[in-house]
Design an enzyme around this catalytic site. Structure first.
Site, PDB file in Angstrom:
ATOM      1  N   ARG A 164       0.980  -1.374   0.070  1.00  0.00           N
ATOM      2  CA  ARG A 164      -0.012   0.032   0.131  1.00  0.00           C
ATOM      3  C   ARG A 164       0.882   1.275  -0.181  1.00  0.00           C
ATOM      4  O   ARG A 164       2.055   1.255   0.518  1.00  0.00           O
ATOM      5  CB  ARG A 164      -1.125   0.018   1.073  1.00  0.00           C
ATOM      6  CG  ARG A 164      -1.807  -0.924   1.327  1.00  0.00           C
ATOM      7  CD  ARG A 164      -3.159  -0.466   0.288  1.00  0.00           C
ATOM      8  NE  ARG A 164      -4.063  -1.450   0.307  1.00  0.00           N
ATOM      9  CZ  ARG A 164      -4.316  -2.455  -0.328  1.00  0.00           C
ATOM     10  NH1 ARG A 164      -3.465  -2.963  -1.512  1.00  0.00           N
ATOM     11  NH2 ARG A 164      -5.175  -3.177  -0.408  1.00  0.00           N
TER      12      ARG A 164
ATOM     13  N   GLU B  36      -3.101   7.394  -4.804  1.00  0.00           N
ATOM     14  CA  GLU B  36      -3.612   6.862  -6.139  1.00  0.00           C
ATOM     15  C   GLU B  36      -5.039   6.918  -6.503  1.00  0.00           C
ATOM     16  O   GLU B  36      -5.882   7.118  -5.594  1.00  0.00           O
ATOM     17  CB  GLU B  36      -3.077   5.267  -6.127  1.00  0.00           C
ATOM     18  CG  GLU B  36      -3.786   4.375  -5.279  1.00  0.00           C
ATOM     19  CD  GLU B  36      -3.266   2.895  -5.220  1.00  0.00           C
ATOM     20  OE1 GLU B  36      -2.093   2.997  -5.021  1.00  0.00           O
ATOM     21  OE2 GLU B  36      -4.037   1.877  -5.577  1.00  0.00           O
TER      22      GLU B  36
ATOM     23  N   HIS C 257      -1.046   0.198  -9.866  1.00  0.00           N
ATOM     24  CA  HIS C 257      -1.728  -0.951  -8.873  1.00  0.00           C
ATOM     25  C   HIS C 257      -2.158  -2.157  -9.689  1.00  0.00           C
ATOM     26  O   HIS C 257      -3.472  -2.497  -9.701  1.00  0.00           O
ATOM     27  CB  HIS C 257      -2.873  -0.096  -8.082  1.00  0.00           C
ATOM     28  CG  HIS C 257      -3.271  -0.989  -6.688  1.00  0.00           C
ATOM     29  ND1 HIS C 257      -3.597  -0.449  -5.803  1.00  0.00           N
ATOM     30  CD2 HIS C 257      -3.075  -2.308  -6.677  1.00  0.00           C
ATOM     31  CE1 HIS C 257      -3.694  -1.242  -5.007  1.00  0.00           C
ATOM     32  NE2 HIS C 257      -3.580  -2.517  -5.268  1.00  0.00           N
TER      33      HIS C 257
HETATM   34  C1  8YV Z   1      -7.019  -4.699  -5.240  1.00  0.00           C
HETATM   35  C2  8YV Z   1      -5.142  -5.127  -3.850  1.00  0.00           C
HETATM   36  O1  8YV Z   1      -7.891  -5.660  -4.474  1.00  0.00           O
HETATM   37  O2  8YV Z   1      -6.033  -7.355  -2.945  1.00  0.00           O
HETATM   38  C3  8YV Z   1      -5.545  -6.244  -2.674  1.00  0.00           C
HETATM   39  O3  8YV Z   1      -5.270  -5.868  -1.576  1.00  0.00           O
HETATM   40  O4  8YV Z   1      -4.895  -4.124  -3.452  1.00  0.00           O
HETATM   41  C4  8YV Z   1      -5.840  -5.502  -4.975  1.00  0.00           C
HETATM   42  O5  8YV Z   1      -5.760  -6.740  -5.629  1.00  0.00           O
HETATM   43  C5  8YV Z   1      -7.709  -4.839  -6.737  1.00  0.00           C
HETATM   44  O6  8YV Z   1      -7.059  -3.594  -7.106  1.00  0.00           O
HETATM   45  C6  8YV Z   1      -8.857  -4.640  -6.729  1.00  0.00           C
HETATM   46  O7  8YV Z   1      -9.513  -3.397  -5.926  1.00  0.00           O
END
Ligand code: 8YV
Length: 318
Positions: free
Chosen positions: A234, A263, A281
């Site tokens: 993150r 982001e 991402h």
């Molecule tokens: C997002 C992610 O979920 O799994 C996670 O924690 O950050 C990603 O896989 C994906 O971009 C959909 O929101």
């Protein structure tokens, strides 16, 4: 299958289209109504029984409070730092996520970013396209195989990254809340000590208040002028201002970043740096993995509304 078509579900984020289509077919689906027409949301809010959202979505206590019939928040993602789990639990609302199905994908992305940042592959591509090869070879880059890899966070994805790095002959060390006796890698309780002992530092620890700015100016200083940072966790885990300054000053050599503090907004100063590889991402973003995540996120909703045990509740809700 039981008829779920009278159950109101709110999408709190833009969803993967095939997942959204499945939700629309199954439930009474409301796409981000809370961000639009206040009157329309006020009318529907009392009936919402489920929230569907993504890993980086925000589901604050204030939204949970506006949904008196809410029973479950199904996160399409492994991370759920944007969900106020304490507020959900206080109301008896279950929270689920999608662990495991994306381990390989995020680990592949981490290795890809490490290779791209070290071997300058995006810059190499530009070098050929822009005709600069005709004037001479590209500057030499940095070797990955055999280097020292530090992993910040040794959960399921951290371990998948380590497995891949072993094939590159890398020496692996890590930091986590506690040492994992079953793993053959060196443990550092302190992230500064880990950075000091690493050529590459890969961040794959959950976001949230507990890890905010864990990678700060001191850590980057310890990583050193030949060090490369990769973040697939993150944006909040890295102090982005400190990172920009470290990259501008040459305190570290480069970075591969899939996540950012605010982001999809990426600071111009980062975009201006040629030795940084940027990705929007995409850690889990392949067709196969997003479908597996959709199946699991949907499976949790279906389990809840058909009286079955939840497939993958977050640890706080087990
Ligand atoms: C997002 C992610 O979920 O799994 C996670 O924690 O950050 C990603 O896989 C994906 O971009 C959909 O929101």
């Amino acid at each position: 299958m039981s008829d779920l078509s009278s159950i109101d579900v709110l999408a709190a984020a833009r969803l993967f289209p095939a997942y959204q289509a499945h939700l629309e077919k199954t439930f009474r689906f409301h796409d981000r109504l809370h961000e639009g027409d206040a009157a329309a949301f006020a009318e529907v809010a009392p009936r919402i029984r489920a929230v569907a959202c993504g890993g980086e979505s925000k589901v604050p206590g204030a939204l949970i409070e506006r949904l008196p019939a809410l029973e479950i928040i199904s996160v399409f993602g492994v991370g759920y730092d944007g969900v106020d789990v304490a507020a959900a639990k206080a109301r008896g609302v279950m929270v689920t996520h999608t662990p495991n199905v994306l381990n390989d994908e995020v680990a592949d992305t981490a290795i890809g970013l490490m290779l791209c940042a070290a071997r300058q592959l995006p810059a190499a591509d530009r070098y050929v396209r822009e005709g600069r090869w005709l004037s001479g070879p590209m500057p030499l880059s940095r070797k990955v195989s055999g280097a020292r890899l530090g992993i910040v966070g040794m959960g399921r994805i951290g371990q998948a990254i380590a497995q891949r790095a072993l094939a590159f002959g890398m020496t692996i060390a890590y930091t986590a809340r506690s040492a994992k006796a079953e793993l053959p890698y060196a443990y550092h309780a302190d992230v500064v000590a880990l950075a000091e002992a690493s050529d590459f530092l890969v961040v794959i620890t959950p976001g949230g208040a507990g890890t905010r700015h864990l990678v700060n100016a001191r850590v980057l200083e310890a990583l050193g002028p030949d060090g490369i940072l990769v973040n697939v966790a993150r944006g909040s885990v890295v102090d982005e201002q400190a990172l920009i300054e470290a990259l501008e000053r040459g305190t570290i050599a480069g970075a591969g970043l899939d996540v950012f503090a605010d982001e999809p907004r990426v600071p111009e100063r980062l975009i201006a740096l040629p030795h940084v590889v940027l990705a929007p991402h995409i850690g889990s973003a392949t067709v196969a993995t997003r479908q597996a995540m959709a199946d699991l996120a949907f499976g949790n909703l279906r389990a809840h509304f058909t009286g079955q045990p939840l497939l993958t509740p977050v640890p706080e809700c087990r």
